[in-house]
Design a protein around this motif. Structure first.
Motif, PDB file in Angstrom:
ATOM      1  N   SER A 100      43.531   8.468   3.065  1.00 28.22           N
ATOM      2  CA  SER A 100      43.147   7.299   3.614  1.00 28.22           C
ATOM      3  C   SER A 100      42.804   7.706   5.191  1.00 28.22           C
ATOM      4  O   SER A 100      43.751   7.957   5.991  1.00 28.22           O
ATOM      5  N   LEU A 101      41.621   7.265   5.592  1.00 29.31           N
ATOM      6  CA  LEU A 101      41.262   7.328   7.372  1.00 29.31           C
ATOM      7  C   LEU A 101      42.244   6.369   7.930  1.00 29.31           C
ATOM      8  O   LEU A 101      42.843   5.209   7.280  1.00 29.31           O
ATOM      9  N   ARG A 102      42.542   6.725   9.262  1.00 31.51           N
ATOM     10  CA  ARG A 102      43.315   5.926  10.057  1.00 31.51           C
ATOM     11  C   ARG A 102      43.056   4.453   9.981  1.00 31.51           C
ATOM     12  O   ARG A 102      41.916   4.085  10.022  1.00 31.51           O
ATOM     13  N   GLY A 103      44.261   3.623   9.566  1.00 30.70           N
ATOM     14  CA  GLY A 103      43.818   2.232   9.622  1.00 30.70           C
ATOM     15  C   GLY A 103      43.596   1.692   8.276  1.00 30.70           C
ATOM     16  O   GLY A 103      43.763   0.548   7.923  1.00 30.70           O
ATOM     17  N   ALA A 104      43.250   2.326   7.347  1.00 31.61           N
ATOM     18  CA  ALA A 104      42.688   2.253   6.003  1.00 31.61           C
ATOM     19  C   ALA A 104      43.758   1.803   5.147  1.00 31.61           C
ATOM     20  O   ALA A 104      43.559   1.003   4.017  1.00 31.61           O
ATOM     21  N   ASP A 105      44.964   2.415   5.580  1.00 35.20           N
ATOM     22  CA  ASP A 105      46.036   2.235   4.834  1.00 35.20           C
ATOM     23  C   ASP A 105      46.885   0.786   5.276  1.00 35.20           C
ATOM     24  O   ASP A 105      47.923   0.459   4.545  1.00 35.20           O
ATOM     25  N   ALA A 106      46.083  -0.036   5.980  1.00 32.01           N
ATOM     26  CA  ALA A 106      46.556  -1.246   6.503  1.00 32.01           C
ATOM     27  C   ALA A 106      47.743  -1.297   7.460  1.00 32.01           C
ATOM     28  O   ALA A 106      48.446  -2.264   7.542  1.00 32.01           O
ATOM     29  N   SER A 107      47.921  -0.051   7.780  1.00 34.70           N
ATOM     30  CA  SER A 107      49.365   0.231   8.776  1.00 34.70           C
ATOM     31  C   SER A 107      48.816  -0.450  10.064  1.00 34.70           C
ATOM     32  O   SER A 107      49.764  -0.799  10.860  1.00 34.70           O
ATOM     33  N   GLY A 108      47.475  -0.433  10.544  1.00 36.91           N
ATOM     34  CA  GLY A 108      47.295  -1.204  11.526  1.00 36.91           C
ATOM     35  C   GLY A 108      47.246  -0.349  12.921  1.00 36.91           C
ATOM     36  O   GLY A 108      47.128  -0.712  14.060  1.00 36.91           O
ATOM     37  N   GLN A 109      47.525   0.876  12.614  1.00 36.10           N
ATOM     38  CA  GLN A 109      47.711   1.723  14.015  1.00 36.10           C
ATOM     39  C   GLN A 109      46.613   2.014  14.823  1.00 36.10           C
ATOM     40  O   GLN A 109      46.534   2.257  15.766  1.00 36.10           O
ATOM     41  N   ASP A 110      45.514   2.095  13.890  1.00 37.06           N
ATOM     42  CA  ASP A 110      43.987   2.418  14.642  1.00 37.06           C
ATOM     43  C   ASP A 110      43.071   1.757  13.752  1.00 37.06           C
ATOM     44  O   ASP A 110      43.283   1.568  12.729  1.00 37.06           O
ATOM     45  N   LEU A 111      41.846   2.291  14.494  1.00 35.94           N
ATOM     46  CA  LEU A 111      40.514   1.899  13.247  1.00 35.94           C
ATOM     47  C   LEU A 111      39.707   3.421  13.326  1.00 35.94           C
ATOM     48  O   LEU A 111      39.925   4.142  14.068  1.00 35.94           O
ATOM     49  N   TYR A 112      39.032   3.636  12.117  1.00 37.55           N
ATOM     50  CA  TYR A 112      38.295   4.684  12.041  1.00 37.55           C
ATOM     51  C   TYR A 112      36.705   4.216  12.244  1.00 37.55           C
ATOM     52  O   TYR A 112      36.548   3.228  12.229  1.00 37.55           O
ATOM     53  N   ASN A 113      35.984   5.265  12.316  1.00 37.84           N
ATOM     54  CA  ASN A 113      34.447   5.168  12.583  1.00 37.84           C
ATOM     55  C   ASN A 113      33.552   6.206  11.833  1.00 37.84           C
ATOM     56  O   ASN A 113      34.275   7.230  11.261  1.00 37.84           O
ATOM     57  N   ALA A 114      32.371   5.800  11.796  1.00 32.84           N
ATOM     58  CA  ALA A 114      31.481   6.807  11.042  1.00 32.84           C
ATOM     59  C   ALA A 114      31.355   8.475  11.355  1.00 32.84           C
ATOM     60  O   ALA A 114      30.990   9.018  10.602  1.00 32.84           O
ATOM     61  N   GLY A 115      31.777   8.536  12.593  1.00 33.53           N
ATOM     62  CA  GLY A 115      31.652   9.917  13.322  1.00 33.53           C
ATOM     63  C   GLY A 115      32.921  10.371  13.698  1.00 33.53           C
ATOM     64  O   GLY A 115      32.838  11.421  14.128  1.00 33.53           O
ATOM     65  N   LEU A 116      33.998  10.024  13.300  1.00 32.08           N
ATOM     66  CA  LEU A 116      35.693  10.366  13.521  1.00 32.08           C
ATOM     67  C   LEU A 116      35.843  11.141  12.494  1.00 32.08           C
ATOM     68  O   LEU A 116      36.181  10.953  11.406  1.00 32.08           O
ATOM     69  N   THR A 117      35.936  12.673  12.847  1.00 29.10           N
ATOM     70  CA  THR A 117      36.442  13.507  11.934  1.00 29.10           C
ATOM     71  C   THR A 117      37.865  14.138  12.101  1.00 29.10           C
ATOM     72  O   THR A 117      38.172  15.058  11.274  1.00 29.10           O
ATOM     73  N   ALA A 118      38.195  13.614  13.036  1.00 30.67           N
ATOM     74  CA  ALA A 118      39.777  14.041  13.508  1.00 30.67           C
ATOM     75  C   ALA A 118      40.837  13.904  12.371  1.00 30.67           C
ATOM     76  O   ALA A 118      41.495  14.930  12.162  1.00 30.67           O
ATOM     77  N   ASP A 119      40.647  12.917  11.574  1.00 27.16           N
ATOM     78  CA  ASP A 119      41.546  12.697  10.482  1.00 27.16           C
ATOM     79  C   ASP A 119      41.378  13.856   9.259  1.00 27.16           C
ATOM     80  O   ASP A 119      42.661  14.170   9.029  1.00 27.16           O
ATOM     81  N   LEU A 120      40.319  14.263   9.165  1.00 24.65           N
ATOM     82  CA  LEU A 120      40.051  15.350   8.038  1.00 24.65           C
ATOM     83  C   LEU A 120      40.629  16.531   8.722  1.00 24.65           C
ATOM     84  O   LEU A 120      41.319  17.295   7.829  1.00 24.65           O
ATOM     85  N   HIS A 121      40.360  16.900   9.909  1.00 24.61           N
ATOM     86  CA  HIS A 121      40.721  18.184  10.424  1.00 24.61           C
ATOM     87  C   HIS A 121      42.155  18.411  10.224  1.00 24.61           C
ATOM     88  O   HIS A 121      42.729  19.263  10.078  1.00 24.61           O
ATOM     89  N   ALA A 122      42.722  17.020  10.859  1.00 24.60           N
ATOM     90  CA  ALA A 122      44.351  17.070  11.128  1.00 24.60           C
ATOM     91  C   ALA A 122      44.955  17.144   9.664  1.00 24.60           C
ATOM     92  O   ALA A 122      45.877  17.949   9.328  1.00 24.60           O
ATOM     93  N   ALA A 123      44.296  16.454   8.708  1.00 24.31           N
ATOM     94  CA  ALA A 123      45.042  16.659   7.047  1.00 24.31           C
ATOM     95  C   ALA A 123      44.717  18.051   6.487  1.00 24.31           C
ATOM     96  O   ALA A 123      45.796  18.488   6.073  1.00 24.31           O
ATOM     97  N   ILE A 124      43.887  18.680   6.785  1.00 25.00           N
ATOM     98  CA  ILE A 124      43.519  19.967   6.173  1.00 25.00           C
ATOM     99  C   ILE A 124      44.386  20.918   6.829  1.00 25.00           C
ATOM    100  O   ILE A 124      45.061  21.767   6.409  1.00 25.00           O
ATOM    101  N   ALA A 125      44.918  20.759   8.240  1.00 27.83           N
ATOM    102  CA  ALA A 125      45.569  21.597   9.046  1.00 27.83           C
ATOM    103  C   ALA A 125      47.343  21.093   8.818  1.00 27.83           C
ATOM    104  O   ALA A 125      48.083  21.952   9.089  1.00 27.83           O
ATOM    105  N   SER A 126      47.556  20.351   7.894  1.00 25.66           N
ATOM    106  CA  SER A 126      48.949  19.790   7.809  1.00 25.66           C
ATOM    107  C   SER A 126      49.617  21.091   6.962  1.00 25.66           C
ATOM    108  O   SER A 126      49.069  21.727   6.169  1.00 25.66           O
ATOM    109  N   PRO A 127      50.787  21.510   7.664  1.00 23.09           N
ATOM    110  CA  PRO A 127      51.620  22.519   6.967  1.00 23.09           C
ATOM    111  C   PRO A 127      51.829  22.379   5.630  1.00 23.09           C
ATOM    112  O   PRO A 127      51.913  23.354   4.942  1.00 23.09           O
ATOM    113  N   GLN A 128      51.882  21.263   4.812  1.00 26.75           N
ATOM    114  CA  GLN A 128      51.994  21.014   3.485  1.00 26.75           C
ATOM    115  C   GLN A 128      50.759  21.671   2.885  1.00 26.75           C
ATOM    116  O   GLN A 128      51.090  22.019   1.509  1.00 26.75           O
ATOM    117  N   PHE A 129      49.668  21.884   3.280  1.00 25.69           N
ATOM    118  CA  PHE A 129      48.621  22.500   2.610  1.00 25.69           C
ATOM    119  C   PHE A 129      48.354  24.066   3.032  1.00 25.69           C
ATOM    120  O   PHE A 129      47.105  24.431   2.928  1.00 25.69           O
TER     121      PHE A 129
END
Length: 322
Positions: A100-129
């Motif tokens: 879920s891109l930032r905010g899509a989980d209804a947490s209200g922390q932020d908004l995502y946009n069409a050019g925001l790739t930081a969430d994908l980069h961060a998820a891939i870099a997660s230690p869990q993966f």
């Protein structure tokens, strides 16, 4: 041969039908995933998603490939097409992250946009993966746009390929189509979700750049972007946002092999707006048009890759054969 007007009607049915069917409750075999991304403006943001593991990726050396799924505008990790794609990928041997891109989980922390790739980069870099040797990214609609944008920027070296399904590549004319009179049912479905996400954002952060009461009256995608995305991310205006974020002009700069699959009769992302850009993308983008299906939903198509039918399974078979 099916004549064009009937195919256009079927495009609508293939778009609406699976979405409605997805409203029927069903058990979700995935587990919760929590990650983190740092934003230069607002600081740390919690990312969320759902994961499907065959076994513990940090302790099982046989686990090698992760499939990361990205949703479209107004969607989330729980969208029907995300859950269906995860099922297909898991059955083909992939471990899967439905992000879920930032905010899509209804947490209200932020908004995502069409050019925001930081969430994908961060998820891939997660230690869990960190144990995965190979990663495939598959994005639906706007999620595919973000995935292609990230592939232009340069992804983690473990990412071997990107798949975009029914994705826009030129945002301004794409939004114009969605804001047209004949697309009101789709637009209102998306805006209902976006207004709710903005309400959560305004309540949670207190940073609402535009009063919530004004955003709740929005009836067009362009208007929503102008009132929310533009001030949140510091664009000059809505056209500046669309121009700077659109992946179409930079597709020739793709750094890894990518696959684009679109429906000729997609009622939300017209082929005529996509084809001029993808046709000039160069050797790193393979493009397949299906004369059937709707927006991100397809019948059990055979694209010529492997025995398993369906757009997700066929796309993954193509990726595996590269």
């Amino acid at each position: 041969m099916i004549i064009e007007p009937i195919q256009s009607v079927l495009g609508h049915l293939y778009t609406v039908g699976p979405t409605v069917a997805g409203w029927i409750p069903r058990k979700d075999p995935a587990t919760e995933w929590v990650g983190h991304v740092d934003d230069p403006e607002v600081g740390g943001i919690t990312l969320r998603g759902k994961v499907h593991f065959h076994s513990n990726p940090l302790s099982d050396p046989t686990v090698s490939t992760l499939l990361v799924l990205l949703h479209g505008l107004g969607g989330s990790s729980d969208s029907t097409y995300m859950r269906d794609a995860a099922k297909d990928g898991f059955q083909m041997g992939y471990d899967v992250l439905r992000l879920s891109l930032r905010g899509a989980d209804a947490s209200g922390q932020d908004l995502y946009n069409a050019g925001l790739t930081a969430d994908l980069h961060a998820a891939i870099a997660s230690p869990q993966f960190s144990a995965y040797q190979n990663i495939v990214v598959m994005g639906f609609s706007l999620g595919g746009h973000i995935a292609l944008k990230a592939a232009v920027e340069g992804l983690d070296k473990r990412v071997k390929s990107v798949v975009a399904i029914g994705s826009p590549v030129d945002l301004s004319p794409g939004v114009k189509v969605l804001d047209g009179k004949s697309r009101k049912i789709y637009r209102e479905y998306i805006l209902r979700e976006l207004r709710d996400l903005y309400a959560a954002y305004a309540s949670q952060t207190g940073r609402a750049e535009t009063p919530l009461e004004r955003v709740q009256k929005v009836r067009y995608i362009r208007e929503f972007d102008e009132l929310t995305i533009v001030p949140r991310f510091g664009f000059d205006d809505v056209e500046d946002y669309y121009q700077k974020s659109s992946v179409g002009p930079v597709l020739p700069d793709l750094t890894i092999p990518c696959l684009y699959v679109g429906s000729t009769y997609d009622p939300m992302i017209p082929r005529r707006l996509v084809e001029p850009w993808v046709s000039k993308a160069g050797p790193n983008l393979k493009v397949i048009w299906v004369d059937d299906g709707g927006h991100v939903y397809f019948p059990m198509v055979d694209l010529g890759f492997g025995e398993r039918r369906g757009v997700v399974a066929q796309s993954l078979s193509y990726v595996q054969a590269m």
